[in-house]
Design a protein around this motif. Structure first.
Motif, PDB file in Angstrom:
ATOM      1  N   ASP A 124       0.794  -1.235   0.000  1.00 24.07           N
ATOM      2  CA  ASP A 124       0.000   0.000   0.000  1.00 24.07           C
ATOM      3  C   ASP A 124       0.824   1.280   0.000  1.00 24.07           C
ATOM      4  O   ASP A 124       0.345   2.326  -0.424  1.00 24.07           O
ATOM      5  N   THR A 125       2.051   1.212   0.487  1.00 26.04           N
ATOM      6  CA  THR A 125       2.862   2.429   0.549  1.00 26.04           C
ATOM      7  C   THR A 125       3.681   2.604  -0.728  1.00 26.04           C
ATOM      8  O   THR A 125       4.052   1.622  -1.387  1.00 26.04           O
ATOM      9  N   GLU A 126       3.967   3.867  -1.060  1.00 27.75           N
ATOM     10  CA  GLU A 126       4.835   4.153  -2.202  1.00 27.75           C
ATOM     11  C   GLU A 126       6.298   4.236  -1.777  1.00 27.75           C
ATOM     12  O   GLU A 126       7.190   4.361  -2.625  1.00 27.75           O
ATOM     13  N   ASP A 127       6.558   4.143  -0.486  1.00 29.31           N
ATOM     14  CA  ASP A 127       7.938   4.162   0.010  1.00 29.31           C
ATOM     15  C   ASP A 127       8.666   2.887  -0.441  1.00 29.31           C
ATOM     16  O   ASP A 127       8.045   1.830  -0.596  1.00 29.31           O
ATOM     17  N   PRO A 128       9.989   2.956  -0.624  1.00 31.21           N
ATOM     18  CA  PRO A 128      10.762   1.796  -1.085  1.00 31.21           C
ATOM     19  C   PRO A 128      11.025   0.786   0.039  1.00 31.21           C
ATOM     20  O   PRO A 128      12.170   0.538   0.429  1.00 31.21           O
ATOM     21  N   THR A 129       9.957   0.207   0.566  1.00 30.61           N
ATOM     22  CA  THR A 129      10.077  -0.747   1.667  1.00 30.61           C
ATOM     23  C   THR A 129      10.626  -2.084   1.181  1.00 30.61           C
ATOM     24  O   THR A 129      10.514  -2.440   0.004  1.00 30.61           O
ATOM     25  N   VAL A 130      11.194  -2.844   2.122  1.00 31.44           N
ATOM     26  CA  VAL A 130      11.784  -4.147   1.817  1.00 31.44           C
ATOM     27  C   VAL A 130      11.247  -5.165   2.822  1.00 31.44           C
ATOM     28  O   VAL A 130      11.420  -5.001   4.028  1.00 31.44           O
ATOM     29  N   VAL A 131      10.597  -6.207   2.324  1.00 21.40           N
ATOM     30  CA  VAL A 131      10.047  -7.253   3.190  1.00 21.40           C
ATOM     31  C   VAL A 131      11.144  -8.249   3.528  1.00 21.40           C
ATOM     32  O   VAL A 131      11.789  -8.804   2.629  1.00 21.40           O
ATOM     33  N   VAL A 132      11.368  -8.465   4.822  1.00 22.05           N
ATOM     34  CA  VAL A 132      12.339  -9.452   5.287  1.00 22.05           C
ATOM     35  C   VAL A 132      11.543 -10.627   5.843  1.00 22.05           C
ATOM     36  O   VAL A 132      10.857 -10.491   6.855  1.00 22.05           O
ATOM     37  N   SER A 133      11.615 -11.766   5.185  1.00 18.14           N
ATOM     38  CA  SER A 133      10.703 -12.850   5.538  1.00 18.14           C
ATOM     39  C   SER A 133      11.283 -14.232   5.244  1.00 18.14           C
ATOM     40  O   SER A 133      11.996 -14.417   4.254  1.00 18.14           O
ATOM     41  N   PRO A 134      10.919 -15.227   6.077  1.00 20.94           N
ATOM     42  CA  PRO A 134      11.290 -16.608   5.783  1.00 20.94           C
ATOM     43  C   PRO A 134      10.205 -17.354   5.015  1.00 20.94           C
ATOM     44  O   PRO A 134      10.374 -18.520   4.691  1.00 20.94           O
ATOM     45  N   SER A 135       9.087 -16.672   4.706  1.00 20.49           N
ATOM     46  CA  SER A 135       7.935 -17.418   4.188  1.00 20.49           C
ATOM     47  C   SER A 135       7.160 -16.712   3.082  1.00 20.49           C
ATOM     48  O   SER A 135       5.931 -16.765   3.044  1.00 20.49           O
ATOM     49  N   VAL A 136       7.868 -16.039   2.172  1.00 14.60           N
ATOM     50  CA  VAL A 136       7.185 -15.452   1.016  1.00 14.60           C
ATOM     51  C   VAL A 136       7.730 -16.035  -0.288  1.00 14.60           C
ATOM     52  O   VAL A 136       7.626 -15.424  -1.348  1.00 14.60           O
ATOM     53  N   SER A 137       8.285 -17.234  -0.212  1.00 17.19           N
ATOM     54  CA  SER A 137       8.847 -17.853  -1.416  1.00 17.19           C
ATOM     55  C   SER A 137       7.771 -18.437  -2.312  1.00 17.19           C
ATOM     56  O   SER A 137       8.016 -18.714  -3.493  1.00 17.19           O
ATOM     57  N   THR A 138       6.572 -18.624  -1.791  1.00 15.30           N
ATOM     58  CA  THR A 138       5.445 -19.113  -2.589  1.00 15.30           C
ATOM     59  C   THR A 138       4.184 -18.358  -2.181  1.00 15.30           C
ATOM     60  O   THR A 138       4.094 -17.807  -1.083  1.00 15.30           O
ATOM     61  N   GLY A 139       3.221 -18.345  -3.097  1.00 14.00           N
ATOM     62  CA  GLY A 139       1.907 -17.822  -2.756  1.00 14.00           C
ATOM     63  C   GLY A 139       1.757 -16.317  -2.706  1.00 14.00           C
ATOM     64  O   GLY A 139       0.684 -15.817  -2.381  1.00 14.00           O
ATOM     65  N   VAL A 140       2.828 -15.563  -3.009  1.00 17.56           N
ATOM     66  CA  VAL A 140       2.757 -14.101  -2.978  1.00 17.56           C
ATOM     67  C   VAL A 140       3.353 -13.563  -4.271  1.00 17.56           C
ATOM     68  O   VAL A 140       4.427 -14.001  -4.700  1.00 17.56           O
ATOM     69  N   SER A 141       2.657 -12.614  -4.887  1.00 17.58           N
ATOM     70  CA  SER A 141       3.128 -12.017  -6.134  1.00 17.58           C
ATOM     71  C   SER A 141       3.643 -10.610  -5.881  1.00 17.58           C
ATOM     72  O   SER A 141       2.882  -9.710  -5.551  1.00 17.58           O
ATOM     73  N   PHE A 142       4.939 -10.425  -6.039  1.00 17.38           N
ATOM     74  CA  PHE A 142       5.557  -9.103  -5.900  1.00 17.38           C
ATOM     75  C   PHE A 142       5.777  -8.534  -7.306  1.00 17.38           C
ATOM     76  O   PHE A 142       6.907  -8.297  -7.730  1.00 17.38           O
ATOM     77  N   ASP A 143       4.691  -8.349  -8.019  1.00 20.38           N
ATOM     78  CA  ASP A 143       4.794  -7.934  -9.401  1.00 20.38           C
ATOM     79  C   ASP A 143       5.162  -6.456  -9.530  1.00 20.38           C
ATOM     80  O   ASP A 143       4.868  -5.636  -8.674  1.00 20.38           O
ATOM     81  N   ASN A 144       5.798  -6.153 -10.649  1.00 20.36           N
ATOM     82  CA  ASN A 144       6.155  -4.781 -11.020  1.00 20.36           C
ATOM     83  C   ASN A 144       6.890  -4.051  -9.890  1.00 20.36           C
ATOM     84  O   ASN A 144       7.854  -4.574  -9.351  1.00 20.36           O
ATOM     85  N   ASP A 145       6.437  -2.849  -9.522  1.00 17.57           N
ATOM     86  CA  ASP A 145       7.180  -2.049  -8.552  1.00 17.57           C
ATOM     87  C   ASP A 145       7.085  -2.570  -7.115  1.00 17.57           C
ATOM     88  O   ASP A 145       7.683  -1.987  -6.215  1.00 17.57           O
ATOM     89  N   ARG A 146       6.354  -3.649  -6.907  1.00 18.79           N
ATOM     90  CA  ARG A 146       6.302  -4.229  -5.558  1.00 18.79           C
ATOM     91  C   ARG A 146       7.640  -4.864  -5.173  1.00 18.79           C
ATOM     92  O   ARG A 146       7.901  -5.071  -4.001  1.00 18.79           O
ATOM     93  N   SER A 147       8.455  -5.154  -6.178  1.00 18.22           N
ATOM     94  CA  SER A 147       9.807  -5.663  -5.911  1.00 18.22           C
ATOM     95  C   SER A 147      10.641  -5.577  -7.174  1.00 18.22           C
ATOM     96  O   SER A 147      10.328  -6.224  -8.176  1.00 18.22           O
ATOM     97  N   ARG A 148      11.709  -4.786  -7.099  1.00 17.35           N
ATOM     98  CA  ARG A 148      12.650  -4.690  -8.215  1.00 17.35           C
ATOM     99  C   ARG A 148      13.964  -5.384  -7.893  1.00 17.35           C
ATOM    100  O   ARG A 148      14.856  -5.461  -8.738  1.00 17.35           O
ATOM    101  N   PHE A 149      14.073  -5.909  -6.668  1.00 20.45           N
ATOM    102  CA  PHE A 149      15.248  -6.702  -6.317  1.00 20.45           C
ATOM    103  C   PHE A 149      14.869  -7.651  -5.185  1.00 20.45           C
ATOM    104  O   PHE A 149      13.938  -7.405  -4.421  1.00 20.45           O
TER     105      PHE A 149
END
Length: 310
Positions: free
Chosen positions: A198-223
């Motif tokens: 929801d935020t436009e800030d360049p946040t970074v999710v640190v997680s052990p459990s987003v390897s499946t079932g979540v779509s970080f499409d387009n600007d939701r993740s560039r790295f």
């Protein structure tokens, strides 16, 4: 069950609670009956798992089959004339067929290359440290300056740090102090992801459990940074028995999970993101199990010598 019936009756009366309890007991009785029958037929295929819940301060015990292939054929495949399975992580026809209770002589496997341009999905292998059980503390000390450099490099972009364990996530929270980083507990992941999306800030999710079932499409993740190769945990008795009985399963499961990770940030032909693997254990994967890695993944891998700068 309780919630569904309560919605109909608008309140949780004693009768509703009794009906729910009876339904739960009947379901438990059925599970016990199935287990006793299956255990009698194959006692060697069952293990008792024990997991401690830090929040409830309770130990949870569960009886689980080591392998499910017999049950898949018995309860699912035998009910159909034809089954089409589509996945990016089948990897090996014979092994996949065996693990899923399929007669390999009655299966056909068709593999196609990725339609996503390789230039849009580079995988940079930067072997900073070996994140093994015995070396993890030393490896993390090596990680810290490189994590900071990578966060600075992508300072204007959203991203992910895949930790594969809450322990590594907590170490990052403690030693890599960056207000962009978002962390979560086992019960707050959805809330954290919503904040990231929801935020436009360049946040970074640190997680052990987003390897499946979540779509970080387009600007939701560039790295995305892979801080730990996703080996199945040998704290699990089931995983330990699987590795002992079929070592190739361990490699297959690891690579399948790794491929899932690399796919979180590139979701379409026009999407693009960088993936950086900093766990030097990836060298073992390439050395001993590269035959399981699809060519389209191998084509994207570029090794970076960290001595020359990252």
């Amino acid at each position: 069950r309780n919630q569904k019936v309560s919605k109909v009756l608008s309140e949780k009366t004693s009768d509703v609670k009794l009906m729910s309890t009876i339904a739960d007991l009947k379901q438990l009785e059925m599970k016990i009956e199935v287990f006793l029958k299956e255990y009698k037929d194959q006692p060697e295929n069952w293990v008792l798992e024990s997991n401690y819940n830090d929040k409830t301060k309770q130990t949870v015990l569960s009886l689980e089959p080591i392998w499910a292939y017999n049950y898949l054929d018995k309860y699912i495949w035998s009910n159909y004339d034809h089954v089409i399975m589509m996945s990016g992580t089948i990897l090996d026809k014979n092994l996949f067929s065996y693990l899923n209770g399929l007669d390999v002589t009655k299966t056909a496997y068709y593999s196609i290359p990725s339609p996503f341009p390789v230039s849009n999905r580079p995988i940079y292998y930067m072997p900073v440290g070996r994140m093994t059980y015995t070396n993890k503390v030393a490896a993390f000390k090596q990680y810290v300056p490189y994590l900071k450099k990578l966060l600075a490099k992508y300072k204007n972009h959203k991203g992910i740090i895949h930790t594969n364990s809450f322990e590594l996530a907590q170490w990052i929270k403690k030693d890599v102090k960056d207000k962009r980083l978002l962390f979560h507990e086992s019960d707050t992941k959805a809330e954290t992801l919503r904040k990231h999306f929801d935020t436009e800030d360049p946040t970074v999710v640190v997680s052990p459990s987003v390897s499946t079932g979540v779509s970080f499409d387009n600007d939701r993740s560039r790295f995305q940074i892979i801080g730990k190769i996703p080996y199945p945990s040998l704290a699990s008795q089931k995983n330990k028995m699987r590795q002992k009985m079929m070592p190739e399963w361990y490699s297959w499961r690891t690579i399948a999970s790794l491929i899932q990770m690399t796919g979180r940030s590139v979701r379409s032909v026009s999407d693009h993101a960088d993936t950086i693997i900093i766990d030097a254990c990836f060298s073992d994967i390439m050395r001993y199990s590269s035959h399981l890695i699809p060519q389209y993944i191998q084509d994207a891998i570029k090794k970076i010598n960290i001595k020359e700068g990252a």
